[in-house]
Design an enzyme around this catalytic site. Sequence first.
Site, PDB file in Angstrom:
ATOM      1  CE  LYS A  80      32.837 -18.154  -4.663  1.00 49.48           C
ATOM      2  NZ  LYS A  80      33.415 -17.278  -5.173  1.00 49.48           N
ATOM      3  CG  HIS A  99      38.268 -16.290 -11.747  1.00 51.30           C
ATOM      4  ND1 HIS A  99      38.282 -15.257 -10.907  1.00 51.30           N
ATOM      5  CD2 HIS A  99      36.860 -16.833 -12.005  1.00 51.30           C
ATOM      6  CE1 HIS A  99      37.196 -15.291 -10.554  1.00 51.30           C
ATOM      7  NE2 HIS A  99      35.950 -15.999 -11.300  1.00 51.30           N
ATOM      8  CG  HIS A 159      33.630 -21.951  -9.305  1.00 54.03           C
ATOM      9  ND1 HIS A 159      32.484 -22.388  -9.226  1.00 54.03           N
ATOM     10  CD2 HIS A 159      34.205 -21.051  -9.510  1.00 54.03           C
ATOM     11  CE1 HIS A 159      32.639 -20.499  -8.648  1.00 54.03           C
ATOM     12  NE2 HIS A 159      32.826 -20.586  -9.152  1.00 54.03           N
TER      13      HIS A 159
END
Length: 387
Positions: free
Chosen positions: A319, A261, A276
């Site tokens: 995003k 993730h 990230h």
Amino acid sequence: MKLFALFSLLPSLLCVAHSNSLDSCQGRCGFGTSSSFSCQCNPSCERFKDCCSDYVQLCKAGAASCTGRCDEKYNSENKCHCNSKCTQYSNCCSDYQHVCDGDAGGASVITDAEIKSVSEALYALDSNRASPSELVMDSQALVPGSESGSQSDLASRPLFRYLDEGSLFSRPTYAALLALLDNYNRMTGHAEDVTPEETAEQDSFLKETMSNTELGRELFAFLYTKGVYTSEKDFLHDLKMMWFGLYSRNNRKMDSSGFEHIFAGEIKGGKVSGFHNWIQFYLLEKRGLLNYYSHSFNGPWTNYPDVLGMQFMWDGYFKQVGSAVIGCSPEFDFAMYTLCYITRPGKQCRLSLGGKELIIQTYTWDNSSYGDGKKYIGTAYPATPRS
């Protein structure tokens, strides 16, 4: 003879334990007055002058901490609480999970000042970060946070103008990360098939980042001295479960993990979820699979690592804010998120990097657990301010 000695010693041990419980407020803060105890641990004891000697330390001065207060009875005069119902009413003390909830294995309280101190130490030890000659960014359009969801492509050029792959990607921690990033199906709802080779790559990543770098060893030393882990083996095993253990985000399929993730990124509900990590961004942009649109936040650092809050399209999926620590080494990225998740799970974690504050927001995955009820990492990211 040894057995006889043990039985002879047992009564004295019981007497010591009984005496300590009678004369201490350990675990008794807020309890009503009881003649069963030689001293008391509630506000009335101040009036009747029968408080235990550690009452002020544990129950009054420490009213904002759960140290010595686990499973105490509810007392409306307390600023925060340390019993099993405090999570239900959202009034737990900030250290409840670590002190009382069993997640830290008897760890002592870790203060904000200690987190900032160790993060500065890790920052100083990040010898594998990119230098300005190895990484050149072209951040282009800066948009207000209120416009980060507009899906407007305001950048005509890629975000990454230059990266010295020969220098950076040949280093063991970078190579170990690269080996992991292609192991995942980005679509949630599709079970991940973890091969023995991929499991070995997970072990290699943990070894290279946490065992074979000064930075990783510093993080372990800090957590060890605070009682979070009793050995490096325990540390590495917990990180593997916490980060790589599978759970279901969609359709009851074992389709996700904290590492996938945060570092690789996923697609859920028609949008990019997580994502990230700057190296994954670079690799996808280089392959033409990611289109950088703009950024809504640029951290105060003038060198690397820096922080950007980016807007982008990943092969058809948007995003809105993909914040990431740019230019740091894989071990630094992994260590920062790990430090914050262990010390401030589900909360904002305040770090200090070169004298400037960085806030990391973490979330636990509460739908499943590993080991003795431990929680997987759900997500973690640099929390960018709202404009």
